[in-house]
Design a protein around this motif. Structure first.
Motif, PDB file in Angstrom:
ATOM      1  N   THR A 121       0.836  -1.207   0.000  1.00 28.27           N
ATOM      2  CA  THR A 121       0.000   0.000   0.000  1.00 28.27           C
ATOM      3  C   THR A 121       0.872   1.260   0.000  1.00 28.27           C
ATOM      4  O   THR A 121       0.629   2.213  -0.753  1.00 28.27           O
ATOM      5  CB  THR A 121      -0.929   0.008   1.218  1.00 28.27           C
ATOM      6  OG1 THR A 121      -1.726  -1.185   1.208  1.00 28.27           O
ATOM      7  CG2 THR A 121      -1.844   1.230   1.196  1.00 28.27           C
ATOM      8  N   LEU A 122       1.917   1.251   0.851  1.00 21.75           N
ATOM      9  CA  LEU A 122       2.809   2.404   0.894  1.00 21.75           C
ATOM     10  C   LEU A 122       3.574   2.558  -0.420  1.00 21.75           C
ATOM     11  O   LEU A 122       3.837   3.680  -0.871  1.00 21.75           O
ATOM     12  CB  LEU A 122       3.788   2.267   2.061  1.00 21.75           C
ATOM     13  CG  LEU A 122       3.174   2.336   3.457  1.00 21.75           C
ATOM     14  CD1 LEU A 122       4.242   2.098   4.515  1.00 21.75           C
ATOM     15  CD2 LEU A 122       2.504   3.684   3.681  1.00 21.75           C
ATOM     16  N   LEU A 123       3.953   1.424  -1.044  1.00 20.35           N
ATOM     17  CA  LEU A 123       4.667   1.504  -2.318  1.00 20.35           C
ATOM     18  C   LEU A 123       3.782   2.093  -3.414  1.00 20.35           C
ATOM     19  O   LEU A 123       4.247   2.895  -4.231  1.00 20.35           O
ATOM     20  CB  LEU A 123       5.151   0.115  -2.724  1.00 20.35           C
ATOM     21  CG  LEU A 123       6.079   0.038  -3.943  1.00 20.35           C
ATOM     22  CD1 LEU A 123       7.355   0.821  -3.680  1.00 20.35           C
ATOM     23  CD2 LEU A 123       6.402  -1.416  -4.289  1.00 20.35           C
ATOM     24  N   ALA A 124       2.498   1.715  -3.425  1.00 22.46           N
ATOM     25  CA  ALA A 124       1.570   2.285  -4.405  1.00 22.46           C
ATOM     26  C   ALA A 124       1.379   3.782  -4.161  1.00 22.46           C
ATOM     27  O   ALA A 124       1.336   4.584  -5.098  1.00 22.46           O
ATOM     28  CB  ALA A 124       0.235   1.560  -4.347  1.00 22.46           C
ATOM     29  N   THR A 125       1.293   4.149  -2.869  1.00 24.13           N
ATOM     30  CA  THR A 125       1.158   5.575  -2.547  1.00 24.13           C
ATOM     31  C   THR A 125       2.412   6.350  -2.960  1.00 24.13           C
ATOM     32  O   THR A 125       2.337   7.460  -3.500  1.00 24.13           O
ATOM     33  CB  THR A 125       0.908   5.752  -1.045  1.00 24.13           C
ATOM     34  OG1 THR A 125      -0.256   4.997  -0.666  1.00 24.13           O
ATOM     35  CG2 THR A 125       0.693   7.206  -0.698  1.00 24.13           C
ATOM     36  N   ASN A 126       3.573   5.756  -2.707  1.00 22.18           N
ATOM     37  CA  ASN A 126       4.828   6.404  -3.098  1.00 22.18           C
ATOM     38  C   ASN A 126       4.925   6.545  -4.617  1.00 22.18           C
ATOM     39  O   ASN A 126       5.379   7.584  -5.135  1.00 22.18           O
ATOM     40  CB  ASN A 126       6.002   5.591  -2.566  1.00 22.18           C
ATOM     41  CG  ASN A 126       7.311   6.338  -2.675  1.00 22.18           C
ATOM     42  OD1 ASN A 126       7.650   7.148  -1.822  1.00 22.18           O
ATOM     43  ND2 ASN A 126       8.058   6.068  -3.737  1.00 22.18           N
ATOM     44  N   GLU A 127       4.504   5.489  -5.342  1.00 20.38           N
ATOM     45  CA  GLU A 127       4.524   5.562  -6.805  1.00 20.38           C
ATOM     46  C   GLU A 127       3.596   6.658  -7.315  1.00 20.38           C
ATOM     47  O   GLU A 127       3.919   7.385  -8.266  1.00 20.38           O
ATOM     48  CB  GLU A 127       4.135   4.213  -7.387  1.00 20.38           C
ATOM     49  CG  GLU A 127       4.181   4.176  -8.914  1.00 20.38           C
ATOM     50  CD  GLU A 127       3.797   2.816  -9.462  1.00 20.38           C
ATOM     51  OE1 GLU A 127       3.776   2.668 -10.702  1.00 20.38           O
ATOM     52  OE2 GLU A 127       3.506   1.902  -8.654  1.00 20.38           O
ATOM     53  N   ARG A 128       2.454   6.787  -6.647  1.00 22.03           N
ATOM     54  CA  ARG A 128       1.523   7.840  -7.043  1.00 22.03           C
ATOM     55  C   ARG A 128       2.127   9.218  -6.779  1.00 22.03           C
ATOM     56  O   ARG A 128       1.975  10.148  -7.596  1.00 22.03           O
ATOM     57  CB  ARG A 128       0.223   7.671  -6.273  1.00 22.03           C
ATOM     58  CG  ARG A 128      -0.822   8.711  -6.626  1.00 22.03           C
ATOM     59  CD  ARG A 128      -2.108   8.431  -5.860  1.00 22.03           C
ATOM     60  NE  ARG A 128      -3.093   9.450  -6.170  1.00 22.03           N
ATOM     61  CZ  ARG A 128      -3.833   9.466  -7.263  1.00 22.03           C
ATOM     62  NH1 ARG A 128      -3.676   8.517  -8.159  1.00 22.03           N
ATOM     63  NH2 ARG A 128      -4.706  10.425  -7.478  1.00 22.03           N
TER      64      ARG A 128
END
Length: 409
Positions: A232-239
């Protein structure tokens, strides 16, 4: 006892330079005064020349008119101009001589009028030619200002007018324009410096976060809950990375493109389709269309971003089943066209303009969705404007949009 300092022998000099007094307005060599003197002097010279010509013509006419057109020889009136034959009485002879003199006077006046008109026409031609040349000389600084402004419009902010000559209105305008260019150049330089610094300062922590998350997710002994949180944090960081890249690209693309190279829109569109094909297959969207060669002068990376953003939006905002995206390129009326049309939800016409605003979508979509950060069309419009083109969106009958990007060849 302490010594008392001697008083200063002269008053201290001022640390600032006194402002020079400007001469009164009526003493300045203004454009109004120069044009008044110029055209007044031209009118005076033309009047003197015309008066002199008329005087010489009148003197010549009087000299010709002073000679009698007849002579008395052996008691008879003889003339080479008038006919005095058949005169029997003195009254008839006097009337014939009076008519002959009047006729000669009228001929002299007609000759004077014709020559005066020819002189007037000649002086008018000379006056117009001289006035045109002098007006061009007086107004030549305006042409210099215009040429500099056109060069500045091509983002060459280092250009300056640096107009020499008398301290008139045109020099004041040129100096004011140079001062404005100085401020603009400083502002654009500061903006470029800020974009570069922001690019570094924003990308570095996001890249570090992504690396740390990927390292923790690669640990096979990590708990399942921690892995889920890491994803979840990786997806947020990618965004966040996409948002930063989009904002920086939007800031850079708002300016004109200085370095231009030949770019084929067909190749650009094909590369964008290749990058989006996997996502389109996952969503069950068919990508089709014929792409004819359409070469423009521009930046290939930015133009590819236009095509990529449009194709990605067309794929993501599509119908769940049997959707399609059509991408075509062609040359038409001296313009290179990139057209991206797709099936999708019905878009009201009054919502079209909102799509090109940053972080704006249709009312049924939110910027927090997984379809992007809401900058795709804003970036596409900025890049198109930087290339001297435009992008137009139209609702498609049955749902979806038709995006047309036109660029000068």
């Amino acid at each position: 006892m302490p010594t008392v300092p001697a008083p200063p022998t002269a008053p201290p000099k001022p640390t600032w330079e006194p402002k020079q007094q400007e001469p009164p307005y009526w003493l300045r060599p203004t454009i109004r005064i120069r044009l008044t003197l110029l055209y007044g002097g031209m009118f005076l010279i033309a009047g003197i020349l015309l008066l002199a010509i008329i005087y010489m013509l009148a003197a010549e006419a009087l000299q010709v008119g002073s000679e009698l057109p007849f002579k008395i020889v052996n008691g008879r009136v003889v003339s080479d101009v008038c006919n005095f034959s058949g005169l029997t009485t003195p009254d008839a002879a006097n009337a014939a001589m009076n008519t002959c003199v009047n006729h000669q006077r009228q001929q002299a006046l007609d000759t004077l009028l014709n020559r005066s008109l020819l002189a007037l026409v000649g002086l008018s031609v000379i006056a117009f030619a001289f006035g045109y040349a002098m007006a061009g000389r007086v107004l030549s600084p305006l042409g210099r200002i215009t040429r500099t402004a056109r060069r500045v419009a091509g983002t060459d902010l280092s250009r300056r007018i640096e107009l020499d000559g008398p301290d008139d209105e045109l020099k004041e305008l040129a100096d004011t324009f140079d001062e404005m260019l100085d401020r603009l150049e400083r502002a654009f330089t500061a903006q470029q410096r800020f974009v570069g610094n922001a690019s570094h300062e924003l990308r570095t922590p996001l890249a570090i976060n992504r690396t740390l998350l990927e390292v923790h997710l690669s640990d096979p002994q990590a708990p399942l809950e921690l892995k889920q949180l890491g994803k979840t944090l990786l997806a947020t960081n990618e965004r966040s990375e996409q948002l930063v890249e989009g904002l920086l690209l939007l800031a850079r693309s708002d300016n004109q493109i200085i370095e231009r190279k030949p770019v084929d829109l067909a190749e650009v569109a094909s590369r964008a389709i290749d990058q989006t094909r996997g996502e389109a297959e996952e969503r069950g969207v068919e990508i089709r269309g014929e792409r004819a060669p359409a070469v423009v002068q521009g930046n290939g990376v930015l133009l590819e971003r236009i095509a990529l953003n449009l194709v990605q939006n067309a794929v993501r905002y599509n119908v769940p089943e049997q959707g399609w995206v059509e991408v075509t390129t062609e040359l038409q009326s001296g313009q290179a066209l990139l057209v991206v049309s797709n099936t999708g939800p019905v878009v009201p016409a009054y919502e079209i303009d909102n799509l090109f605003e940053p972080f704006r979508r249709l009312r049924t979509e939110r910027t927090g969705s997984d379809k992007g950060v809401g900058l795709g069309l804003s970036i596409a419009r900025s890049v198109a404007r930087a290339h001297g083109g435009r992008i137009v969106a139209e609702p498609r009958e049955g749902g979806g949009l038709v995006m047309r990007v036109s660029l000068p060849v």
